[in-house]
Scaffold this active site. Structure first.
Site, PDB file in Angstrom:
ATOM      1  N   CYS A   2       0.875  -1.178   0.000  1.00 42.85           N
ATOM      2  CA  CYS A   2       0.000   0.000   0.000  1.00 42.85           C
ATOM      3  C   CYS A   2       0.907   1.222   0.000  1.00 42.85           C
ATOM      4  O   CYS A   2       2.122   1.108   0.130  1.00 42.85           O
ATOM      5  CB  CYS A   2      -0.847   0.042   1.264  1.00 42.85           C
ATOM      6  SG  CYS A   2      -1.848  -1.431   1.505  1.00 42.85           S
ATOM      7  N   ARG A  28       1.243   1.783  -6.000  1.00 37.56           N
ATOM      8  CA  ARG A  28       1.480   0.803  -4.926  1.00 37.56           C
ATOM      9  C   ARG A  28       0.198   0.072  -4.525  1.00 37.56           C
ATOM     10  O   ARG A  28       0.245  -0.889  -3.745  1.00 37.56           O
ATOM     11  CB  ARG A  28       2.058   1.506  -3.696  1.00 37.56           C
ATOM     12  CG  ARG A  28       3.395   2.167  -3.928  1.00 37.56           C
ATOM     13  CD  ARG A  28       3.879   2.817  -2.652  1.00 37.56           C
ATOM     14  NE  ARG A  28       4.119   1.846  -1.606  1.00 37.56           N
ATOM     15  CZ  ARG A  28       5.244   1.168  -1.437  1.00 37.56           C
ATOM     16  NH1 ARG A  28       6.259   1.378  -2.240  1.00 37.56           N
ATOM     17  NH2 ARG A  28       5.370   0.297  -0.471  1.00 37.56           N
ATOM     18  N   TRP A  75      -3.888  -1.655  -1.141  1.00 39.74           N
ATOM     19  CA  TRP A  75      -3.900  -2.900  -1.922  1.00 39.74           C
ATOM     20  C   TRP A  75      -4.255  -3.974  -0.910  1.00 39.74           C
ATOM     21  O   TRP A  75      -3.430  -4.337  -0.081  1.00 39.74           O
ATOM     22  CB  TRP A  75      -2.519  -3.141  -2.521  1.00 39.74           C
ATOM     23  CG  TRP A  75      -2.427  -4.332  -3.414  1.00 39.74           C
ATOM     24  CD1 TRP A  75      -1.945  -5.572  -3.084  1.00 39.74           C
ATOM     25  CD2 TRP A  75      -2.798  -4.411  -4.787  1.00 39.74           C
ATOM     26  NE1 TRP A  75      -2.001  -6.401  -4.169  1.00 39.74           N
ATOM     27  CE2 TRP A  75      -2.516  -5.719  -5.231  1.00 39.74           C
ATOM     28  CE3 TRP A  75      -3.348  -3.504  -5.680  1.00 39.74           C
ATOM     29  CZ2 TRP A  75      -2.761  -6.131  -6.541  1.00 39.74           C
ATOM     30  CZ3 TRP A  75      -3.590  -3.926  -6.983  1.00 39.74           C
ATOM     31  CH2 TRP A  75      -3.296  -5.221  -7.395  1.00 39.74           C
ATOM     32  N   ASN A 101       1.199   0.246   5.962  1.00 36.09           N
ATOM     33  CA  ASN A 101       1.556  -0.617   4.839  1.00 36.09           C
ATOM     34  C   ASN A 101       2.326  -1.791   5.412  1.00 36.09           C
ATOM     35  O   ASN A 101       3.335  -1.584   6.094  1.00 36.09           O
ATOM     36  CB  ASN A 101       2.433   0.147   3.839  1.00 36.09           C
ATOM     37  CG  ASN A 101       3.087  -0.774   2.824  1.00 36.09           C
ATOM     38  OD1 ASN A 101       2.482  -1.762   2.408  1.00 36.09           O
ATOM     39  ND2 ASN A 101       4.303  -0.462   2.427  1.00 36.09           N
ATOM     40  N   GLY A 102       1.870  -3.005   5.149  1.00 36.15           N
ATOM     41  CA  GLY A 102       2.577  -4.181   5.661  1.00 36.15           C
ATOM     42  C   GLY A 102       1.574  -5.219   6.125  1.00 36.15           C
ATOM     43  O   GLY A 102       0.386  -5.143   5.813  1.00 36.15           O
ATOM     44  N   GLU A 481       8.893 -21.359 -18.151  1.00 39.20           N
ATOM     45  CA  GLU A 481       8.775 -19.953 -17.741  1.00 39.20           C
ATOM     46  C   GLU A 481       9.944 -19.127 -18.290  1.00 39.20           C
ATOM     47  O   GLU A 481       9.758 -18.005 -18.743  1.00 39.20           O
ATOM     48  CB  GLU A 481       8.694 -19.862 -16.203  1.00 39.20           C
ATOM     49  CG  GLU A 481       8.605 -18.464 -15.632  1.00 39.20           C
ATOM     50  CD  GLU A 481       7.420 -17.635 -16.128  1.00 39.20           C
ATOM     51  OE1 GLU A 481       6.548 -18.154 -16.814  1.00 39.20           O
ATOM     52  OE2 GLU A 481       7.407 -16.427 -15.836  1.00 39.20           O
ATOM     53  N   LYS A 485       9.446 -15.881 -20.783  1.00 39.95           N
ATOM     54  CA  LYS A 485       9.986 -14.547 -20.486  1.00 39.95           C
ATOM     55  C   LYS A 485      10.824 -14.058 -21.657  1.00 39.95           C
ATOM     56  O   LYS A 485      10.690 -12.926 -22.090  1.00 39.95           O
ATOM     57  CB  LYS A 485      10.868 -14.558 -19.213  1.00 39.95           C
ATOM     58  CG  LYS A 485      10.170 -14.743 -17.899  1.00 39.95           C
ATOM     59  CD  LYS A 485       9.410 -13.539 -17.410  1.00 39.95           C
ATOM     60  CE  LYS A 485       8.009 -13.565 -17.874  1.00 39.95           C
ATOM     61  NZ  LYS A 485       6.998 -14.209 -17.097  1.00 39.95           N
ATOM     62  N   GLU A 488       8.576 -13.271 -24.731  1.00 39.19           N
ATOM     63  CA  GLU A 488       7.608 -12.169 -24.677  1.00 39.19           C
ATOM     64  C   GLU A 488       8.266 -10.796 -24.594  1.00 39.19           C
ATOM     65  O   GLU A 488       7.715  -9.835 -25.100  1.00 39.19           O
ATOM     66  CB  GLU A 488       6.566 -12.363 -23.560  1.00 39.19           C
ATOM     67  CG  GLU A 488       7.054 -12.196 -22.159  1.00 39.19           C
ATOM     68  CD  GLU A 488       5.934 -12.289 -21.119  1.00 39.19           C
ATOM     69  OE1 GLU A 488       4.810 -11.874 -21.392  1.00 39.19           O
ATOM     70  OE2 GLU A 488       6.224 -12.783 -20.008  1.00 39.19           O
ATOM     71  N   HIS A 504      13.530 -37.188 -28.278  1.00 43.22           N
ATOM     72  CA  HIS A 504      12.416 -37.735 -29.066  1.00 43.22           C
ATOM     73  C   HIS A 504      12.047 -36.809 -30.222  1.00 43.22           C
ATOM     74  O   HIS A 504      10.938 -36.879 -30.752  1.00 43.22           O
ATOM     75  CB  HIS A 504      11.202 -37.988 -28.162  1.00 43.22           C
ATOM     76  CG  HIS A 504      11.474 -39.015 -27.109  1.00 43.22           C
ATOM     77  ND1 HIS A 504      11.607 -40.352 -27.383  1.00 43.22           N
ATOM     78  CD2 HIS A 504      11.694 -38.881 -25.779  1.00 43.22           C
ATOM     79  CE1 HIS A 504      11.872 -41.020 -26.265  1.00 43.22           C
ATOM     80  NE2 HIS A 504      11.938 -40.139 -25.273  1.00 43.22           N
ATOM     81  N   LYS A 605      -1.239  -6.443 -19.943  1.00 45.03           N
ATOM     82  CA  LYS A 605      -0.988  -7.025 -18.619  1.00 45.03           C
ATOM     83  C   LYS A 605      -2.076  -8.031 -18.256  1.00 45.03           C
ATOM     84  O   LYS A 605      -1.808  -9.098 -17.740  1.00 45.03           O
ATOM     85  CB  LYS A 605      -0.909  -5.907 -17.569  1.00 45.03           C
ATOM     86  CG  LYS A 605      -0.588  -6.402 -16.158  1.00 45.03           C
ATOM     87  CD  LYS A 605       0.824  -6.968 -16.071  1.00 45.03           C
ATOM     88  CE  LYS A 605       1.134  -7.601 -14.742  1.00 45.03           C
ATOM     89  NZ  LYS A 605       2.265  -8.538 -14.819  1.00 45.03           N
TER      90      LYS A 605
HETATM   91  O1  M6R Z   1      -3.325 -12.412 -14.570  1.00 40.36           O
HETATM   92  P1  M6R Z   1      -3.026 -13.829 -14.953  1.00 40.36           P
HETATM   93  O2  M6R Z   1      -2.060 -14.483 -14.048  1.00 40.36           O
HETATM   94  O3  M6R Z   1      -4.271 -14.647 -15.122  1.00 40.36           O
HETATM   95  O4  M6R Z   1      -2.362 -13.713 -16.376  1.00 40.36           O
HETATM   96  C1  M6R Z   1      -2.025 -14.849 -17.107  1.00 40.36           C
HETATM   97  C2  M6R Z   1      -1.161 -14.523 -18.300  1.00 40.36           C
HETATM   98  O5  M6R Z   1      -1.829 -13.644 -19.155  1.00 40.36           O
HETATM   99  C3  M6R Z   1       0.162 -13.908 -17.886  1.00 40.36           C
HETATM  100  O6  M6R Z   1       0.861 -14.754 -17.031  1.00 40.36           O
HETATM  101  C4  M6R Z   1       1.019 -13.619 -19.109  1.00 40.36           C
HETATM  102  O7  M6R Z   1       1.402 -14.822 -19.709  1.00 40.36           O
HETATM  103  C5  M6R Z   1       2.246 -12.795 -18.733  1.00 40.36           C
HETATM  104  N1  M6R Z   1       2.524 -11.877 -19.793  1.00 40.36           N
HETATM  105  C6  M6R Z   1       3.461 -13.602 -18.477  1.00 40.36           C
HETATM  106  O8  M6R Z   1       4.588 -12.844 -18.218  1.00 40.36           O
END
Ligand code: M6R
Length: 610
Positions: A2, A28, A75, A101-102, A481, A485, A488, A504, A605
């Site tokens: 927060c 925040r 938050w 905050n905490g 993952e 990263k 993307e 395979h 996002k």
């Molecule tokens: O908000 P969510 O965790 O449901 O989002 C899922 C994906 O859209 C999200 O993880 C996306 O793949 C990110 N860009 C990964 O870095």
């Protein structure tokens, strides 16, 4: 996470300044907002749920009298984002107001104790114990000053906090304090400020003082005094001139939110260790009773689910099925029924594919459990039980801190279930619990010791056209993952496989110089087999980059490059520290290519379309 703010002005009302400063802290947290000012010996409060602009439209936050005040942008962690849970919180008399905050870990015990002593609580927050504790100290010792009472109250708190307190009895003062949550003071000619970060007051002053953990500061007029909480001794600290631009301040000096959020992981992991036990227990009970469990999510959250399926199986002997949310209805829509349990994982809690899977399952009477970073999101509202992951807002499009928090919480759930089911020995439980506690420091060490090395690695491989990511067992998820990263944010095509699958088919791609990244923790049976896979790749001329434990000499010899992670991490927890170099690698690869890692093309996002 927060934002808190406090301000004393010499000659004018503080409310408009608090309002505009909270706007700068909105990154925040932004589910509710509130301001308290002191005027004519009385505390005046305006607060409500919603973003600052929405609340201002209804309540006119600028129209409050008084030259001393505190404010908060929230938050939610404890208690839904409702008006009653918005800060400031007050004691029974309304004479003490607190913003925080905490996370106060022992708030349930304190609340019970205070309720038994006659205190009336109105919110579901952990914060509300603080004004009541201060009130209690003052009740027992009417000659104590506000500072003494806050010092005494703080000694009862376990957990993290940055707080700012005002009292109608000492209306010229703000008492603020910090433990594990940030707090800075700002000094100007006619004003003094305290805030969660510099952003809040930077347009007014660049003269700042950092308050350290375990310290309290008393602001009055335009003066300040810093004291140690442990013994009340005064600490002398001179202000510093901060030459950040407002944009740099929002990112706390980091060039990008993604890097800031990678660096926040020790703190966000600490938050996951402060979750309310009864939610974890309740969710573990649901999982224990379930006939079949689907772990449903998209993108990075799906990778957390994939890792969790190994954790549940290894620790609690529970078979779970990780499924991409976008495929869920096609794959399982007809078979889901009243005996099915869906654990949906979503940082935002608003991802359309995840919600569609949840809705379809609900229509077939399945039980919905949720793990999300946004309390008040659709997922948290439709879940029978949900856990808020307490990572604070994540602004970079690439999920980083929220991934490691999801992993930590899912691992804790697997522990709980394991305990319930009596599946692993007490010794193993104790060892895992101890290592779990150490994860924040381990991640801190990885960032501190390896970031420069990862940066150099990105420079070395900046022109590579494609990468392989290989892992085994639970680190198959880490490999996926790492690949996501890199693709993307650096737009580098990459392939990820469980290492055993590479022979395979995918191995046919390998030619001299092809970079292959191995995620290679030392614990567990996968180490040996992974070495075999490395040999296969090496024999075909691949460049081997490995993420290893510190003393893994065998793998070091096989590798062209390696990044080290502190040793002794149980395999089941290893994705948490092992993914961090991969996050950094993607970040620095994006920079090498002149890209903005916070805003990758074509992505949002939160993906709210199917
Ligand atoms: O908000 P969510 O965790 O449901 O989002 C899922 C994906 O859209 C999200 O993880 C996306 O793949 C990110 N860009 C990964 O870095």
């Amino acid at each position: 996470m927060c934002g808190i703010f406090g301000c004393i002005l010499k000659n004018s009302n503080v409310a408009p300044i608090i309002h505009s400063s909270l706007k700068r802290l909105e990154y925040r947290g932004y589910d509710s907002v509130g301001i308290a000012t002191l005027h004519n010996g009385t505390i005046h409060i305006k607060k409500d749920q919603g973003k600052i602009d929405e609340v201002h439209r209804i309540h006119n936050l600028d129209e409050m009298e008084g030259n001393v005040g505190v404010g908060h942008t929230r938050w939610a962690t404890h208690g839904a984002p409702l008006k009653v849970n918005a800060h400031p919180h007050v004691d029974c008399t309304g004479q003490i107001a607190v913003v925080h905050n905490g996370i106060i870990e022992n708030y349930s015990e304190l609340k019970e104790e205070l309720e038994n002593a006659g205190h009336i609580f109105v919110s579901r927050t952990d914060t509300e114990v603080i004004p009541h504790l201060i009130e209690e100290v003052l009740k027992e010792n009417s000659s104590a000053s506000l500072t003494d009472a806050v010092l005494a109250a703080l000694k009862r708190l376990c957990g993290s906090y940055a707080i700012a307190v005002i009292s109608a009895k000492e209306p010229e003062k703000i008492v603020c304090a910090r433990n594990e949550s940030p707090l800075v003071l700002g000094l100007a000619d006619n004003a003094i400020y305290c805030a969660s970060d510099l952003t809040a007051f930077l347009p007014m002053t660049n003269k700042a003082i950092i308050v350290n953990d375990g310290e309290l500061a008393v602001l009055s007029g335009s003066n300040y005094e810093i004291k140690r909480i442990s013994d009340g001794i005064t600490v002398v600290r001179q202000p510093k001139i901060i030459d950040w631009t407002p944009e740099m301040a929002v990112k706390q000096g980091y060039p990008h939110f993604m890097l800031k959020e990678i660096h926040e992981q020790p703190e966000t992991l600490r938050n996951t260790l402060r979750l309310q036990e009864h939610y974890l227990d309740l969710m573990a009970t649901f999982l224990d009773r379930a006939n079949e469990v689907f772990l449903v999510a998209c993108g990075t959250s799906y990778h957390a689910c994939l890792a969790a399926s190994y954790m549940f199986s290894k620790l609690a002997f529970l078979a779970t099925y990780p499924v991409y949310a976008s495929e869920f209805v096609e794959q399982h829509g007809k078979s889901v029924n009243i005996d099915s349990t869906i654990l949906a994982v979503s940082q935002s809690g608003e991802t359309a594919d995840t919600l569609a899977a949840v809705t379809a399952s609900q229509q077939r009477a399945a039980t919905i459990l949720g793990l999300t970073n946004v309390i008040g999101s659709t997922l948290s509202r439709v879940s029978r039980v949900y856990i808020g992951q307490q990572s604070g807002p994540e602004i970079g499009v690439a999920a980083t801190k929220t991934f490691t928090s999801q992993l930590s919480i899912l691992a804790q759930l697997a522990f709980r279930l394991s305990k319930k089911r009596g599946k692993i020995s007490q010794d193993e439980m104790d060892c895992l619990a101890e290592k779990m506690e150490q994860l924040p420091q381990i991640v801190e060490a990885v960032i501190l010791m390896q970031e420069e090395k990862v940066k150099a690695l990105a420079h070395k491989y900046k022109d590579a056209k494609i990468f392989f990511f290989l892992g085994r067992g639970v680190n198959t998820a880490t490999a996926y993952e790492g690949r996501l990263k890199l693709m993307e944010i650096a737009y580098v095509p990459a392939i990820a496989f469980p290492a055993g699958e590479s022979k395979h088919g995918p191995i046919s791609l390998i030619e001299p110089g092809f970079p292959v990244i191995f995620i290679c923790p030392k614990d567990g049976v996968t180490h040996k087999t992974l070495i075999g896979n490395m040999m296969e790749m090496k024999a075909r001329g691949a460049s081997i980059i490995s993420i290893i434990e510190e003393d893994d000499e065998e793998v070091k010899k096989l590798s062209d490059d390696y990044i080290e992670v502190p040793k002794g991490i149980p395999e089941v927890l290893s994705p948490i520290p092992f993914v961090v170099p991969l996050q950094l690698f993607a970040y620095y690869m994006a920079l090498e290519k002149g890209l903005n890692p916070d805003m990758p093309r074509n992505l949002a996002k939160s993906v709210t379309v199917k």
